[in-house]
Design a protein around this motif. Sequence first.
Motif, PDB file in Angstrom:
ATOM      1  N   ALA A 183      44.654  18.272  78.932  1.00  0.00           N
ATOM      2  CA  ALA A 183      45.876  19.081  79.044  1.00  0.00           C
ATOM      3  C   ALA A 183      46.052  19.945  77.794  1.00  0.00           C
ATOM      4  O   ALA A 183      46.424  21.122  77.874  1.00  0.00           O
ATOM      5  CB  ALA A 183      47.085  18.172  79.238  1.00  0.00           C
ATOM      6  N   GLU A 184      45.755  19.378  76.630  1.00  0.00           N
ATOM      7  CA  GLU A 184      45.901  20.163  75.394  1.00  0.00           C
ATOM      8  C   GLU A 184      44.890  21.304  75.366  1.00  0.00           C
ATOM      9  O   GLU A 184      45.211  22.427  74.976  1.00  0.00           O
ATOM     10  CB  GLU A 184      45.729  19.255  74.161  1.00  0.00           C
ATOM     11  N   TYR A 185      43.659  21.012  75.786  1.00  0.00           N
ATOM     12  CA  TYR A 185      42.635  22.070  75.810  1.00  0.00           C
ATOM     13  C   TYR A 185      43.079  23.180  76.774  1.00  0.00           C
ATOM     14  O   TYR A 185      42.972  24.372  76.463  1.00  0.00           O
ATOM     15  CB  TYR A 185      41.264  21.506  76.230  1.00  0.00           C
ATOM     16  N   SER A 186      43.580  22.769  77.935  1.00  0.00           N
ATOM     17  CA  SER A 186      43.980  23.763  78.952  1.00  0.00           C
ATOM     18  C   SER A 186      45.079  24.664  78.395  1.00  0.00           C
ATOM     19  O   SER A 186      45.088  25.875  78.645  1.00  0.00           O
ATOM     20  CB  SER A 186      44.464  23.060  80.220  1.00  0.00           C
ATOM     21  N   LYS A 187      45.993  24.060  77.623  1.00  0.00           N
ATOM     22  CA  LYS A 187      47.093  24.843  77.043  1.00  0.00           C
ATOM     23  C   LYS A 187      46.554  25.830  75.992  1.00  0.00           C
ATOM     24  O   LYS A 187      47.048  26.945  75.849  1.00  0.00           O
ATOM     25  CB  LYS A 187      48.085  23.871  76.408  1.00  0.00           C
ATOM     26  N   ALA A 188      45.522  25.393  75.277  1.00  0.00           N
ATOM     27  CA  ALA A 188      44.953  26.245  74.215  1.00  0.00           C
ATOM     28  C   ALA A 188      43.995  27.293  74.777  1.00  0.00           C
ATOM     29  O   ALA A 188      43.581  28.212  74.067  1.00  0.00           O
ATOM     30  CB  ALA A 188      44.215  25.371  73.204  1.00  0.00           C
ATOM     31  N   SER A 189      43.645  27.140  76.055  1.00  0.00           N
ATOM     32  CA  SER A 189      42.644  28.035  76.645  1.00  0.00           C
ATOM     33  C   SER A 189      43.227  29.413  76.937  1.00  0.00           C
ATOM     34  O   SER A 189      44.304  29.531  77.518  1.00  0.00           O
ATOM     35  CB  SER A 189      42.123  27.434  77.959  1.00  0.00           C
ATOM     36  N   ILE A 190      42.496  30.453  76.533  1.00  0.00           N
ATOM     37  CA  ILE A 190      42.922  31.811  76.898  1.00  0.00           C
ATOM     38  C   ILE A 190      42.105  32.311  78.096  1.00  0.00           C
ATOM     39  O   ILE A 190      42.237  33.439  78.509  1.00  0.00           O
ATOM     40  CB  ILE A 190      42.791  32.791  75.703  1.00  0.00           C
ATOM     41  N   THR A 191      41.262  31.432  78.638  1.00  0.00           N
ATOM     42  CA  THR A 191      40.425  31.810  79.783  1.00  0.00           C
ATOM     43  C   THR A 191      41.117  31.479  81.102  1.00  0.00           C
ATOM     44  O   THR A 191      40.990  32.229  82.075  1.00  0.00           O
ATOM     45  CB  THR A 191      39.073  31.065  79.697  1.00  0.00           C
ATOM     46  N   LEU A 192      41.856  30.362  81.111  1.00  0.00           N
ATOM     47  CA  LEU A 192      42.482  29.940  82.373  1.00  0.00           C
ATOM     48  C   LEU A 192      43.480  31.000  82.854  1.00  0.00           C
ATOM     49  O   LEU A 192      44.245  31.541  82.053  1.00  0.00           O
ATOM     50  CB  LEU A 192      43.181  28.583  82.208  1.00  0.00           C
ATOM     51  N   GLY A 193      43.433  31.279  84.141  1.00  0.00           N
ATOM     52  CA  GLY A 193      44.337  32.273  84.716  1.00  0.00           C
ATOM     53  C   GLY A 193      43.754  33.677  84.692  1.00  0.00           C
ATOM     54  O   GLY A 193      44.328  34.590  85.263  1.00  0.00           O
ATOM     55  N   GLN A 194      42.621  33.842  84.040  1.00  0.00           N
ATOM     56  CA  GLN A 194      42.020  35.182  83.941  1.00  0.00           C
ATOM     57  C   GLN A 194      41.011  35.405  85.063  1.00  0.00           C
ATOM     58  O   GLN A 194      40.350  34.462  85.512  1.00  0.00           O
ATOM     59  CB  GLN A 194      41.230  35.314  82.633  1.00  0.00           C
ATOM     60  N   GLY A 208      35.344  35.595  89.530  1.00  0.00           N
ATOM     61  CA  GLY A 208      36.436  34.862  90.168  1.00  0.00           C
ATOM     62  C   GLY A 208      37.513  34.555  89.150  1.00  0.00           C
ATOM     63  O   GLY A 208      37.435  34.973  87.985  1.00  0.00           O
ATOM     64  N   THR A 209      38.507  33.790  89.605  1.00  0.00           N
ATOM     65  CA  THR A 209      39.608  33.442  88.718  1.00  0.00           C
ATOM     66  C   THR A 209      39.355  32.071  88.099  1.00  0.00           C
ATOM     67  O   THR A 209      39.074  31.104  88.819  1.00  0.00           O
ATOM     68  CB  THR A 209      40.936  33.407  89.509  1.00  0.00           C
ATOM     69  N   ALA A 210      39.454  32.009  86.784  1.00  0.00           N
ATOM     70  CA  ALA A 210      39.280  30.729  86.086  1.00  0.00           C
ATOM     71  C   ALA A 210      40.538  29.901  86.337  1.00  0.00           C
ATOM     72  O   ALA A 210      41.636  30.290  85.916  1.00  0.00           O
ATOM     73  CB  ALA A 210      39.082  30.974  84.596  1.00  0.00           C
ATOM     74  N   SER A 211      40.403  28.804  87.064  1.00  0.00           N
ATOM     75  CA  SER A 211      41.628  28.119  87.509  1.00  0.00           C
ATOM     76  C   SER A 211      41.928  26.851  86.724  1.00  0.00           C
ATOM     77  O   SER A 211      43.080  26.528  86.498  1.00  0.00           O
ATOM     78  CB  SER A 211      41.543  27.798  88.997  1.00  0.00           C
ATOM     79  N   GLU A 212      40.903  26.087  86.357  1.00  0.00           N
ATOM     80  CA  GLU A 212      41.189  24.861  85.600  1.00  0.00           C
ATOM     81  C   GLU A 212      39.942  24.337  84.902  1.00  0.00           C
ATOM     82  O   GLU A 212      38.833  24.808  85.142  1.00  0.00           O
ATOM     83  CB  GLU A 212      41.778  23.780  86.517  1.00  0.00           C
ATOM     84  N   ILE A 213      40.175  23.359  84.027  1.00  0.00           N
ATOM     85  CA  ILE A 213      39.072  22.664  83.373  1.00  0.00           C
ATOM     86  C   ILE A 213      38.886  21.351  84.134  1.00  0.00           C
ATOM     87  O   ILE A 213      39.831  20.563  84.264  1.00  0.00           O
ATOM     88  CB  ILE A 213      39.404  22.354  81.886  1.00  0.00           C
ATOM     89  N   ALA A 214      37.686  21.142  84.653  1.00  0.00           N
ATOM     90  CA  ALA A 214      37.419  19.916  85.403  1.00  0.00           C
ATOM     91  C   ALA A 214      37.353  18.725  84.446  1.00  0.00           C
ATOM     92  O   ALA A 214      37.217  18.899  83.237  1.00  0.00           O
ATOM     93  CB  ALA A 214      36.104  20.070  86.164  1.00  0.00           C
ATOM     94  N   GLU A 215      37.419  17.516  85.013  1.00  0.00           N
ATOM     95  CA  GLU A 215      37.331  16.312  84.164  1.00  0.00           C
ATOM     96  C   GLU A 215      36.050  16.284  83.351  1.00  0.00           C
ATOM     97  O   GLU A 215      36.000  15.735  82.264  1.00  0.00           O
ATOM     98  CB  GLU A 215      37.394  15.054  85.038  1.00  0.00           C
ATOM     99  N   SER A 216      35.003  16.912  83.887  1.00  0.00           N
ATOM    100  CA  SER A 216      33.706  16.972  83.209  1.00  0.00           C
ATOM    101  C   SER A 216      33.689  17.958  82.047  1.00  0.00           C
ATOM    102  O   SER A 216      32.726  18.016  81.297  1.00  0.00           O
ATOM    103  CB  SER A 216      32.652  17.426  84.219  1.00  0.00           C
ATOM    104  N   GLY A 217      34.752  18.772  81.917  1.00  0.00           N
ATOM    105  CA  GLY A 217      34.780  19.824  80.901  1.00  0.00           C
ATOM    106  C   GLY A 217      34.281  21.154  81.450  1.00  0.00           C
ATOM    107  O   GLY A 217      34.332  22.171  80.763  1.00  0.00           O
ATOM    108  N   GLU A 218      33.795  21.129  82.699  1.00  0.00           N
ATOM    109  CA  GLU A 218      33.306  22.380  83.307  1.00  0.00           C
ATOM    110  C   GLU A 218      34.494  23.283  83.669  1.00  0.00           C
ATOM    111  O   GLU A 218      35.611  22.803  83.893  1.00  0.00           O
ATOM    112  CB  GLU A 218      32.492  22.069  84.570  1.00  0.00           C
ATOM    113  N   LEU A 219      34.200  24.578  83.718  1.00  0.00           N
ATOM    114  CA  LEU A 219      35.230  25.548  84.089  1.00  0.00           C
ATOM    115  C   LEU A 219      35.191  25.738  85.596  1.00  0.00           C
ATOM    116  O   LEU A 219      34.125  25.975  86.167  1.00  0.00           O
ATOM    117  CB  LEU A 219      34.950  26.874  83.377  1.00  0.00           C
TER     118      LEU A 219
END
Length: 240
Positions: A183-194, A208-219
Amino acid sequence: MQLDHSKKVYSSVSWFDQIDSTNLELRRQIALEPKEFSAVIAGMQTKGQGRLGRAWSSPEGASLSLSIATSKLSAHPGWLSLIAALAVNRVLRANNLESGIKWPNDVLVDSKKICGILSSIEPSSMAIIGIGLNLGPQDPELGATSLSELGVSMSADQAAALIGAELKGLLAQFSDDSAKVRAEYSKASITLGQLVRAELPGGSELVGTASEIAESGELVILTPEPTLLSAGDVWHLRKQ
Ligand code: BT5
């Protein structure tokens, strides 16, 4: 270089005024003696390595080159670079910089790269996390930024210690509650939502649209089907 700060954080730490690459040096060291949370720091690299065979510029007096050994993420290799980026991001934010992480591991301020990370799993199954942080101005052609240009003055020793302390905390937190770190990484990410264009290591591309970080760390990229990206380069096209 005195390592007063770093010595308090790492299990052992060695300094080189100049080295080929701190990742290569740490690889040599842990091949002889694998040591959890040992580190190598250099003031300059002659063969600084980026991802996918690219070069990393680390000129004398203007860069921190830091490599850290850990086996704490052996089961989660996809998180190595992400957690390191988060550690650096925390340090920058604590210094009032509006930094963010471009997936997977670039730390940017004002859309310019200030830090890059290269991690690998070694035959011993220990991982090496290599962090390059710009302390001072770089070759203008790189379009990079640095701490001093942003008004922050920090020695390589101080920066290495601050990053190490955050990394240690994050590794412990990840093993207790990985969802919180995600959750912290997702908040710090400037890629998500782009809207992004991703270039895969084999050379193929997807948009495509970067939607989330998977549990594996994959985008996760919606193309519109969810597609998982574990490595490669991502370009931000525009905000969705
Ligand atoms: C990275 O690769 O960003 C990973 C960089 C890792 C460097 C550290 S330093 C300590 C350890 N020892 C090593 O030998 N390596 C690690 P990548 O995402 O592929 O980005 C590389 C690209 O960033 C280059 O092709 C340049 O365009 C750009 N670049 C090179 N030097 C830079 C710098 N100092 N600041 C900003 N951008 C740079």
